[in-house]
Design a protein around this motif. Sequence first.
Motif, PDB file in Angstrom:
ATOM      1  N   MET A  10       0.832  -1.196   0.000  1.00  6.97           N
ATOM      2  CA  MET A  10       0.000   0.000   0.000  1.00  6.97           C
ATOM      3  C   MET A  10       0.869   1.250   0.000  1.00  6.97           C
ATOM      4  SD  MET A  10      -3.035  -1.041   2.665  1.00  6.97           S
ATOM      5  CE  MET A  10      -3.732   0.621   2.590  1.00  6.97           C
ATOM      6  N   LEU A  11       0.377   2.297  -0.673  1.00  4.16           N
ATOM      7  CA  LEU A  11       1.088   3.565  -0.686  1.00  4.16           C
ATOM      8  C   LEU A  11       0.955   4.228   0.678  1.00  4.16           C
ATOM      9  CD1 LEU A  11      -0.009   4.971  -4.146  1.00  4.16           C
ATOM     10  CD2 LEU A  11       2.133   3.825  -3.568  1.00  4.16           C
ATOM     11  N   THR A  12       1.983   4.922   1.065  1.00  3.26           N
ATOM     12  CA  THR A  12       1.956   5.617   2.341  1.00  3.26           C
ATOM     13  C   THR A  12       1.779   7.116   2.129  1.00  3.26           C
ATOM     14  OG1 THR A  12       4.344   6.043   2.440  1.00  3.26           O
ATOM     15  CG2 THR A  12       3.555   3.893   3.257  1.00  3.26           C
ATOM     16  N   HIS A  13       1.375   7.778   3.172  1.00  3.97           N
ATOM     17  CA  HIS A  13       1.211   9.232   3.180  1.00  3.97           C
ATOM     18  C   HIS A  13       2.524   9.914   2.775  1.00  3.97           C
ATOM     19  CE1 HIS A  13       1.299  13.113   5.466  1.00  3.97           C
ATOM     20  NE2 HIS A  13       0.056  13.215   5.023  1.00  3.97           N
ATOM     21  N   ASP A  14       3.635   9.470   3.355  1.00  5.20           N
ATOM     22  CA  ASP A  14       4.931  10.091   3.057  1.00  5.20           C
ATOM     23  C   ASP A  14       5.344   9.881   1.598  1.00  5.20           C
ATOM     24  OD1 ASP A  14       5.160  11.005   5.633  1.00  5.20           O
ATOM     25  OD2 ASP A  14       6.487   9.392   6.305  1.00  5.20           O
ATOM     26  N   ILE A  16       3.418   9.555  -1.108  1.00  6.35           N
ATOM     27  CA  ILE A  16       2.644  10.411  -2.006  1.00  6.35           C
ATOM     28  C   ILE A  16       3.142  11.857  -1.955  1.00  6.35           C
ATOM     29  CG2 ILE A  16       0.367  11.407  -2.437  1.00  6.35           C
ATOM     30  CD1 ILE A  16       0.610   8.574  -3.407  1.00  6.35           C
ATOM     31  N   TRP A  17       3.353  12.365  -0.756  1.00  6.12           N
ATOM     32  CA  TRP A  17       3.821  13.746  -0.643  1.00  6.12           C
ATOM     33  C   TRP A  17       5.242  13.909  -1.175  1.00  6.12           C
ATOM     34  CZ3 TRP A  17       0.835  17.629  -0.520  1.00  6.12           C
ATOM     35  CH2 TRP A  17      -0.395  17.596   0.135  1.00  6.12           C
ATOM     36  N   ALA A  18       6.093  12.903  -0.942  1.00  2.00           N
ATOM     37  CA  ALA A  18       7.460  12.972  -1.477  1.00  2.00           C
ATOM     38  C   ALA A  18       7.429  12.981  -2.996  1.00  2.00           C
ATOM     39  CB  ALA A  18       8.285  11.791  -0.965  1.00  2.00           C
ATOM     40  N   ALA A  19       6.514  12.204  -3.596  1.00  2.00           N
ATOM     41  CA  ALA A  19       6.396  12.171  -5.053  1.00  2.00           C
ATOM     42  C   ALA A  19       5.936  13.529  -5.586  1.00  2.00           C
ATOM     43  CB  ALA A  19       5.429  11.070  -5.476  1.00  2.00           C
ATOM     44  N   LEU A  20       5.041  14.193  -4.869  1.00  2.00           N
ATOM     45  CA  LEU A  20       4.607  15.531  -5.287  1.00  2.00           C
ATOM     46  C   LEU A  20       5.752  16.537  -5.200  1.00  2.00           C
ATOM     47  CD1 LEU A  20       0.998  15.780  -3.821  1.00  2.00           C
ATOM     48  CD2 LEU A  20       1.668  16.223  -6.196  1.00  2.00           C
ATOM     49  N   ASP A  21       6.592  16.395  -4.167  1.00  2.00           N
ATOM     50  CA  ASP A  21       7.772  17.256  -4.055  1.00  2.00           C
ATOM     51  C   ASP A  21       8.703  17.038  -5.252  1.00  2.00           C
ATOM     52  OD1 ASP A  21       6.937  18.381  -1.683  1.00  2.00           O
ATOM     53  OD2 ASP A  21       8.109  17.023  -0.420  1.00  2.00           O
ATOM     54  N   ARG A  22       8.886  15.766  -5.637  1.00  2.00           N
ATOM     55  CA  ARG A  22       9.757  15.455  -6.777  1.00  2.00           C
ATOM     56  C   ARG A  22       9.141  15.956  -8.079  1.00  2.00           C
ATOM     57  NH1 ARG A  22       9.843  10.241  -4.107  1.00  2.00           N
ATOM     58  NH2 ARG A  22      11.671  10.133  -2.765  1.00  2.00           N
ATOM     59  N   LEU A  23       7.819  15.866  -8.178  1.00  2.22           N
ATOM     60  CA  LEU A  23       7.135  16.368  -9.372  1.00  2.22           C
ATOM     61  C   LEU A  23       7.358  17.868  -9.524  1.00  2.22           C
ATOM     62  CD1 LEU A  23       5.123  15.673 -11.691  1.00  2.22           C
ATOM     63  CD2 LEU A  23       3.296  16.343 -10.129  1.00  2.22           C
ATOM     64  N   VAL A  51      -0.422  17.664   7.583  1.00  2.00           N
ATOM     65  CA  VAL A  51      -0.888  17.092   8.848  1.00  2.00           C
ATOM     66  C   VAL A  51      -1.812  18.119   9.499  1.00  2.00           C
ATOM     67  CG1 VAL A  51      -0.223  16.191  11.102  1.00  2.00           C
ATOM     68  CG2 VAL A  51       1.251  15.796   9.142  1.00  2.00           C
ATOM     69  N   THR A  52      -2.943  17.676  10.017  1.00  3.66           N
ATOM     70  CA  THR A  52      -3.882  18.593  10.650  1.00  3.66           C
ATOM     71  C   THR A  52      -3.349  19.048  12.007  1.00  3.66           C
ATOM     72  OG1 THR A  52      -5.097  16.822  11.776  1.00  3.66           O
ATOM     73  CG2 THR A  52      -5.801  17.397   9.534  1.00  3.66           C
ATOM     74  N   THR A  53      -3.994  20.052  12.570  1.00  4.82           N
ATOM     75  CA  THR A  53      -3.537  20.590  13.856  1.00  4.82           C
ATOM     76  C   THR A  53      -3.619  19.571  14.987  1.00  4.82           C
ATOM     77  OG1 THR A  53      -5.774  21.492  14.214  1.00  4.82           O
ATOM     78  CG2 THR A  53      -4.112  22.971  13.267  1.00  4.82           C
ATOM     79  N   ASP A  54      -4.509  18.561  14.805  1.00  2.17           N
ATOM     80  CA  ASP A  54      -4.602  17.532  15.842  1.00  2.17           C
ATOM     81  C   ASP A  54      -3.791  16.287  15.505  1.00  2.17           C
ATOM     82  OD1 ASP A  54      -6.145  16.651  13.771  1.00  2.17           O
ATOM     83  OD2 ASP A  54      -7.954  16.267  14.949  1.00  2.17           O
ATOM     84  N   GLY A  55      -2.882  16.419  14.500  1.00  2.00           N
ATOM     85  CA  GLY A  55      -1.945  15.348  14.216  1.00  2.00           C
ATOM     86  C   GLY A  55      -2.391  14.299  13.219  1.00  2.00           C
ATOM     87  N   ARG A  56      -3.555  14.469  12.584  1.00  2.00           N
ATOM     88  CA  ARG A  56      -4.014  13.499  11.595  1.00  2.00           C
ATOM     89  C   ARG A  56      -3.372  13.785  10.237  1.00  2.00           C
ATOM     90  NH1 ARG A  56      -8.727  14.313  10.152  1.00  2.00           N
ATOM     91  NH2 ARG A  56      -9.233  16.201  11.349  1.00  2.00           N
ATOM     92  N   GLU A  57      -3.055  12.697   9.522  1.00  2.00           N
ATOM     93  CA  GLU A  57      -2.455  12.833   8.192  1.00  2.00           C
ATOM     94  C   GLU A  57      -3.490  13.367   7.204  1.00  2.00           C
ATOM     95  OE1 GLU A  57      -1.049   8.937   7.269  1.00  2.00           O
ATOM     96  OE2 GLU A  57       0.847   9.209   8.338  1.00  2.00           O
ATOM     97  N   ARG A  58      -3.094  14.343   6.424  1.00  2.00           N
ATOM     98  CA  ARG A  58      -3.964  14.894   5.383  1.00  2.00           C
ATOM     99  C   ARG A  58      -3.388  14.500   4.026  1.00  2.00           C
ATOM    100  NH1 ARG A  58      -4.743  20.881   6.159  1.00  2.00           N
ATOM    101  NH2 ARG A  58      -6.601  20.322   7.369  1.00  2.00           N
ATOM    102  N   TRP A  59      -4.188  13.822   3.212  1.00  2.00           N
ATOM    103  CA  TRP A  59      -3.749  13.332   1.901  1.00  2.00           C
ATOM    104  C   TRP A  59      -4.170  14.292   0.793  1.00  2.00           C
ATOM    105  CZ3 TRP A  59      -1.898   8.064   0.916  1.00  2.00           C
ATOM    106  CH2 TRP A  59      -1.686   7.332   2.094  1.00  2.00           C
ATOM    107  N   PHE A  79       4.386   9.882 -12.470  1.00  2.00           N
ATOM    108  CA  PHE A  79       4.137  10.038 -11.036  1.00  2.00           C
ATOM    109  C   PHE A  79       4.419   8.735 -10.293  1.00  2.00           C
ATOM    110  CE2 PHE A  79       1.300  10.587  -7.284  1.00  2.00           C
ATOM    111  CZ  PHE A  79       1.891  11.730  -6.784  1.00  2.00           C
ATOM    112  N   ALA A  80       4.053   7.606 -10.932  1.00  2.00           N
ATOM    113  CA  ALA A  80       4.325   6.309 -10.317  1.00  2.00           C
ATOM    114  C   ALA A  80       5.830   6.086 -10.172  1.00  2.00           C
ATOM    115  CB  ALA A  80       3.703   5.191 -11.146  1.00  2.00           C
ATOM    116  N   ARG A  81       6.605   6.509 -11.166  1.00  2.00           N
ATOM    117  CA  ARG A  81       8.063   6.371 -11.078  1.00  2.00           C
ATOM    118  C   ARG A  81       8.614   7.248  -9.955  1.00  2.00           C
ATOM    119  NH1 ARG A  81       8.270   6.224 -16.931  1.00  2.00           N
ATOM    120  NH2 ARG A  81       9.014   8.372 -17.027  1.00  2.00           N
ATOM    121  N   LEU A  82       8.034   8.439  -9.797  1.00  2.00           N
ATOM    122  CA  LEU A  82       8.476   9.329  -8.729  1.00  2.00           C
ATOM    123  C   LEU A  82       8.193   8.724  -7.357  1.00  2.00           C
ATOM    124  CD1 LEU A  82       7.303  12.759 -10.186  1.00  2.00           C
ATOM    125  CD2 LEU A  82       9.629  11.860 -10.110  1.00  2.00           C
ATOM    126  N   ILE A  83       7.106   7.974  -7.246  1.00  2.00           N
ATOM    127  CA  ILE A  83       6.821   7.267  -5.994  1.00  2.00           C
ATOM    128  C   ILE A  83       7.838   6.159  -5.776  1.00  2.00           C
ATOM    129  CG2 ILE A  83       5.177   5.752  -4.821  1.00  2.00           C
ATOM    130  CD1 ILE A  83       2.938   7.316  -6.228  1.00  2.00           C
TER     131      ILE A  83
END
Length: 217
Positions: A10-14, A16-23, A51-59, A79-83
Amino acid sequence: MVKQAKAQRMLTHDQIWAALDRLAARAGLSPSGLAKRAGLDPTTFNKSKRVTTDGRERWPSTESIAKALAAADSSIEIFARLIDEESGDGRTIPLLGFAQAGASSAFDEQGSPSGKGWSEIARPITDDVSAFALEISGDSLLPAYRNGDVILVSPGAPVHKGDRVVVKTRAGEVMLATLKRRTAKAVELQPFDATLGERTVAAGDLAWVARIVWASQ
């Protein structure tokens, strides 16, 4: 055991966001710059929004990812390659679209990447520190290479008859071809572009020849 194996894929929160940074970096932009170009609020991809103010991951939403890909002129395959780069060893090589390779500022006199427009990808298997990658666009190089293929070019690798090579002339033309023959006076080439016939380039008109050592086919 089966459920555990599926969970590991499964893809993780980190990721997906890292792939967007690379994009964003691939497009020569910051995350906020990418969001702005995509028509989104400039803070959409900021680290503070992940991440929300109460610590929940925001996708990121699928809509925002789709708009980011369009703004970066990239595909879901890219994008898949960036992941996937997350699983690499952290070492990267320069990447440029083949269509931009003929620009006068893309390479120095020795054939090494220079100037703006280059991004980075995780380094495939090679020990050549001067290696770089080119991304194919369009179908003119079929059946050798398809749209979206990435080729690894190794200036340090020896070049022999029958090798697939990247050739740049002093006039600025860049072509992908099979090396048919090389002498002290000229190189004979069979370009992959079907619209081009066999070519003979005089040694004096040749800037450099580099071997293609890998392709993501």
